[in-house]
Design a protein around this motif. Structure first.
Motif, short mmCIF file in Angstrom:
data_model
loop_
_atom_site.label_atom_id
_atom_site.label_comp_id
_atom_site.label_asym_id
_atom_site.label_seq_id
_atom_site.Cartn_x
_atom_site.Cartn_y
_atom_site.Cartn_z
N CYS A 37 37.83 35.92 49.89
CA CYS A 37 38.43 37.11 50.47
C CYS A 37 37.63 37.55 51.70
CB CYS A 37 38.48 38.24 49.44
SG CYS A 37 39.14 39.79 50.11
N CYS A 40 36.33 41.49 50.78
CA CYS A 40 35.31 41.83 49.78
C CYS A 40 34.45 40.63 49.36
CB CYS A 40 35.95 42.46 48.54
SG CYS A 40 36.81 41.30 47.46
N HIS A 42 35.23 38.15 47.42
CA HIS A 42 35.57 37.56 46.12
C HIS A 42 36.11 36.15 46.29
CE1 HIS A 42 36.84 37.23 42.01
NE2 HIS A 42 38.12 37.13 42.34
N CYS A 51 43.99 39.15 47.17
CA CYS A 51 42.75 39.22 46.40
C CYS A 51 42.95 40.07 45.15
CB CYS A 51 41.65 39.82 47.28
SG CYS A 51 40.09 40.04 46.40
N CYS A 54 40.38 43.46 45.63
CA CYS A 54 40.58 44.55 46.60
C CYS A 54 42.02 44.60 47.12
CB CYS A 54 39.60 44.39 47.76
SG CYS A 54 40.01 43.03 48.88
ZN LIG Z 1 38.94 41.09 48.20
#
Ligand SMILES: [Zn+2]
Length: 139
Positions: A37, A40, A42, A51, A54
């Motif tokens: 991502c 964020c 991830h 994602c 987020c």
């Molecule tokens: Zn994210």
């Protein structure tokens, strides 16, 4: 003591979706890729449109080193599908970039598998245009 080998073509294969197509295209070229991502950081466990953490819509494809360590595994002696050759060892590899790859071990005997052993990914044809990532021990 036999060495674990890739499954022969003919096992059930994934069907790439528009979301996962970049993963399978890279696999066919011998490259392991993953999404991260841009908002964020991830790393989702499978290709996604948005994602999970987020809800950001910018998941970038990055190239993995293909190296990691063995997190967990099992050895299958009685297959759940008749096209699988036994034994085989489904495994979860902790990839260097901080994500998990569900794979199968090759290149070692079932008796020689050890927790945390260093692994590297290699690709083998599964039929059609699908190449699957397997993990083998590395020095
Ligand atoms: Zn994210």
């Amino acid at each position: 003591m036999s060495v674990l080998a890739p499954q022969p073509p003919g096992i059930p294969r994934p069907s790439p979706s528009p979301v996962s197509r970049p993963y399978w295209d890279a696999a066919r070229e011998g490259r392991l890729v993953y999404q991260k991502c841009a908002n964020c950081g991830h790393v989702p466990p499978r290709p996604l449109r948005r994602c999970w953490r987020c809800q950001g819509g910018e998941l970038r494809w990055l190239e993995s080193s293909g190296r990691g360590r063995l997190h967990t595994w099992t050895v299958v002696w009685r297959p759940q599908h008749p096209s699988f050759v036994t034994p085989y060892a489904p495994a979860v590899m902790a990839v260097e970039e901080g994500w998990w790859l569900v794979t199968a071990l090759v290149g070692c005997a079932a008796e020689d598998i050890r927790e945390d052993m260093p692994l590297e990914v290699q690709f083998h044809p599964a039929g059609g245009d699908i190449w699957l990532p397997y993990a083998s021990p590395r020095a």
